[in-house]
Scaffold this motif. Sequence first.
Motif, mmCIF file in Angstrom:
data_model
loop_
_atom_site.group_PDB
_atom_site.id
_atom_site.type_symbol
_atom_site.label_atom_id
_atom_site.label_comp_id
_atom_site.label_asym_id
_atom_site.label_seq_id
_atom_site.Cartn_x
_atom_site.Cartn_y
_atom_site.Cartn_z
ATOM 1 N N THR A 130 0.856 -1.191 0.000
ATOM 2 C CA THR A 130 0.000 0.000 0.000
ATOM 3 C C THR A 130 0.887 1.234 0.000
ATOM 4 O O THR A 130 1.818 1.330 0.800
ATOM 5 C CB THR A 130 -0.899 0.054 1.246
ATOM 6 N N VAL A 131 0.597 2.165 -0.901
ATOM 7 C CA VAL A 131 1.325 3.430 -0.954
ATOM 8 C C VAL A 131 0.287 4.552 -1.002
ATOM 9 O O VAL A 131 -0.665 4.498 -1.783
ATOM 10 C CB VAL A 131 2.230 3.511 -2.199
ATOM 11 N N ASP A 199 -5.938 11.617 4.355
ATOM 12 C CA ASP A 199 -5.191 10.610 3.620
ATOM 13 C C ASP A 199 -5.897 10.292 2.307
ATOM 14 O O ASP A 199 -7.130 10.230 2.260
ATOM 15 C CB ASP A 199 -5.075 9.352 4.478
ATOM 16 N N LYS A 200 -5.136 10.072 1.268
ATOM 17 C CA LYS A 200 -5.727 9.802 -0.033
ATOM 18 C C LYS A 200 -6.607 8.559 -0.015
ATOM 19 O O LYS A 200 -7.652 8.502 -0.683
ATOM 20 C CB LYS A 200 -4.632 9.635 -1.090
ATOM 21 N N GLN A 207 -15.100 7.680 -2.143
ATOM 22 C CA GLN A 207 -15.578 7.827 -3.516
ATOM 23 C C GLN A 207 -15.997 6.485 -4.115
ATOM 24 O O GLN A 207 -16.924 6.430 -4.932
ATOM 25 C CB GLN A 207 -14.489 8.472 -4.380
ATOM 26 N N LYS A 208 -15.325 5.421 -3.706
ATOM 27 C CA LYS A 208 -15.698 4.092 -4.192
ATOM 28 C C LYS A 208 -17.035 3.674 -3.611
ATOM 29 O O LYS A 208 -17.885 3.072 -4.288
ATOM 30 C CB LYS A 208 -14.613 3.089 -3.797
ATOM 31 N N THR A 209 -17.259 3.993 -2.345
ATOM 32 C CA THR A 209 -18.493 3.604 -1.655
ATOM 33 C C THR A 209 -19.665 4.499 -2.053
ATOM 34 O O THR A 209 -20.764 4.009 -2.348
ATOM 35 C CB THR A 209 -18.291 3.671 -0.126
ATOM 36 N N ASN A 210 -19.417 5.806 -2.044
ATOM 37 C CA ASN A 210 -20.458 6.788 -2.380
ATOM 38 C C ASN A 210 -19.876 7.847 -3.306
ATOM 39 O O ASN A 210 -19.441 8.915 -2.845
ATOM 40 C CB ASN A 210 -21.006 7.452 -1.110
ATOM 41 N N PRO A 211 -19.834 7.601 -4.593
ATOM 42 C CA PRO A 211 -19.245 8.561 -5.531
ATOM 43 C C PRO A 211 -19.861 9.956 -5.395
ATOM 44 O O PRO A 211 -21.075 10.087 -5.269
ATOM 45 C CB PRO A 211 -19.561 7.942 -6.896
ATOM 46 N N SER A 257 -5.575 -5.541 -9.307
ATOM 47 C CA SER A 257 -6.997 -5.877 -9.358
ATOM 48 C C SER A 257 -7.648 -5.768 -7.990
ATOM 49 O O SER A 257 -8.759 -5.245 -7.853
ATOM 50 C CB SER A 257 -7.167 -7.289 -9.920
ATOM 51 N N ILE A 258 -6.957 -6.262 -6.956
ATOM 52 C CA ILE A 258 -7.495 -6.155 -5.589
ATOM 53 C C ILE A 258 -7.597 -4.681 -5.192
ATOM 54 O O ILE A 258 -8.587 -4.252 -4.598
ATOM 55 C CB ILE A 258 -6.614 -6.939 -4.591
ATOM 56 N N SER A 259 -6.574 -3.900 -5.521
ATOM 57 C CA SER A 259 -6.586 -2.462 -5.217
ATOM 58 C C SER A 259 -7.787 -1.776 -5.863
ATOM 59 O O SER A 259 -8.512 -1.004 -5.210
ATOM 60 C CB SER A 259 -5.305 -1.798 -5.731
ATOM 61 N N GLU A 260 -7.987 -2.049 -7.138
ATOM 62 C CA GLU A 260 -9.067 -1.391 -7.875
ATOM 63 C C GLU A 260 -10.439 -1.815 -7.356
ATOM 64 O O GLU A 260 -11.387 -1.026 -7.380
ATOM 65 C CB GLU A 260 -8.912 -1.687 -9.360
ATOM 66 N N LYS A 261 -10.547 -3.025 -6.862
ATOM 67 C CA LYS A 261 -11.809 -3.494 -6.295
ATOM 68 C C LYS A 261 -12.232 -2.633 -5.109
ATOM 69 O O LYS A 261 -13.403 -2.294 -4.958
ATOM 70 C CB LYS A 261 -11.664 -4.953 -5.849
ATOM 71 N N TYR A 262 -11.272 -2.267 -4.273
ATOM 72 C CA TYR A 262 -11.601 -1.533 -3.050
ATOM 73 C C TYR A 262 -11.464 -0.017 -3.174
ATOM 74 O O TYR A 262 -12.135 0.724 -2.453
ATOM 75 C CB TYR A 262 -10.718 -2.024 -1.890
ATOM 76 N N PHE A 263 -10.596 0.450 -4.084
ATOM 77 C CA PHE A 263 -10.295 1.891 -4.122
ATOM 78 C C PHE A 263 -10.473 2.541 -5.480
ATOM 79 O O PHE A 263 -10.341 3.750 -5.602
ATOM 80 C CB PHE A 263 -8.860 2.133 -3.629
ATOM 81 N N GLY A 264 -10.743 1.750 -6.497
ATOM 82 C CA GLY A 264 -10.959 2.320 -7.817
ATOM 83 C C GLY A 264 -9.696 2.680 -8.552
ATOM 84 O O GLY A 264 -9.735 3.191 -9.671
ATOM 85 N N GLU A 265 -8.537 2.412 -7.949
ATOM 86 C CA GLU A 265 -7.256 2.625 -8.612
ATOM 87 C C GLU A 265 -6.205 1.773 -7.903
ATOM 88 O O GLU A 265 -6.449 1.229 -6.817
ATOM 89 C CB GLU A 265 -6.841 4.084 -8.639
#
Length: 269
Positions: A130-131, A199-200, A207-211, A257-265
């Motif tokens: 994670t970064v 924090d980003k 934004q992923k949960t409620n855009p 893929s796991i990152s994008e699933k939870y954070f969109g990027e």
Amino acid sequence: MKRTVPLLATTAILALSLSACGSSSGTAGSSSSEQNGSALQKVKDAGVLIVGTEGTYRPFSFHEGSDLTGYDVEVIKAVGEKMGVEVKFQETQWDAIFAGLDAGRFDVIANQVAITPEREEKYLFSKPYTVSEGVVVTKSDNTDITSFDSLKGKKTAQSLTSSFYEAAKAAGATIEPVEGWAQSVTLLKQGRVDATVNDKLTFLDAQKTNPDDSIKIAAESEDKSESAVTLRKGSEDLQEAIDGALDELRADGELASISEKYFGEDISK
């Protein structure tokens, strides 16, 4: 986020070591080597990698019904698959998680532990998975704030117990105290503050949960926070195996893929 330690400093802004807002550095009581042989061989012989995690830290480690899931949970499960071992979790409160590792209750911690110099004196870390960095969030139509420096004279909504409060204050902002992210965004959208510093990952998760296209990231800190799997000193062979698994997960795109699933990027690099 509390598991990382944001450190925004110098250049009027600060260096980030995230969280996650205000975390313990842990206490290490283990010796510099595993006393009864190879840490990796023990895992292989047992066929199980035992992982300490909270289980209450969404979106990293939490429950959906009776199932433990989350970004960190999926990452370490994928690591276990690459290593050819089962992954079992020991759910532990954050305040006790380092003591649990020291005592050998689990082999590693996967719970957004930020890599810091203090922790590196006591523990081993895998390569980061994670970064993140500190960000200034404003309304989407704001054109006045484009950097941390431009917070001078502006009003920001901040939790007084967060290191991001110090970031905003150091930048010259007037602080409106709040209890957390949700209240900060409410005040921002109402026009009662100009920005909030956080924090980003908090922004991306929200934004992923409620855009919400009414808010945006207006600036990012140059300094980054990195979180990794945490191991006892003396577990170098296990550390190397985990690093190898993470390298494979990066190469085959599964970590992204796991990152994008939870954070969109992709937050893994």
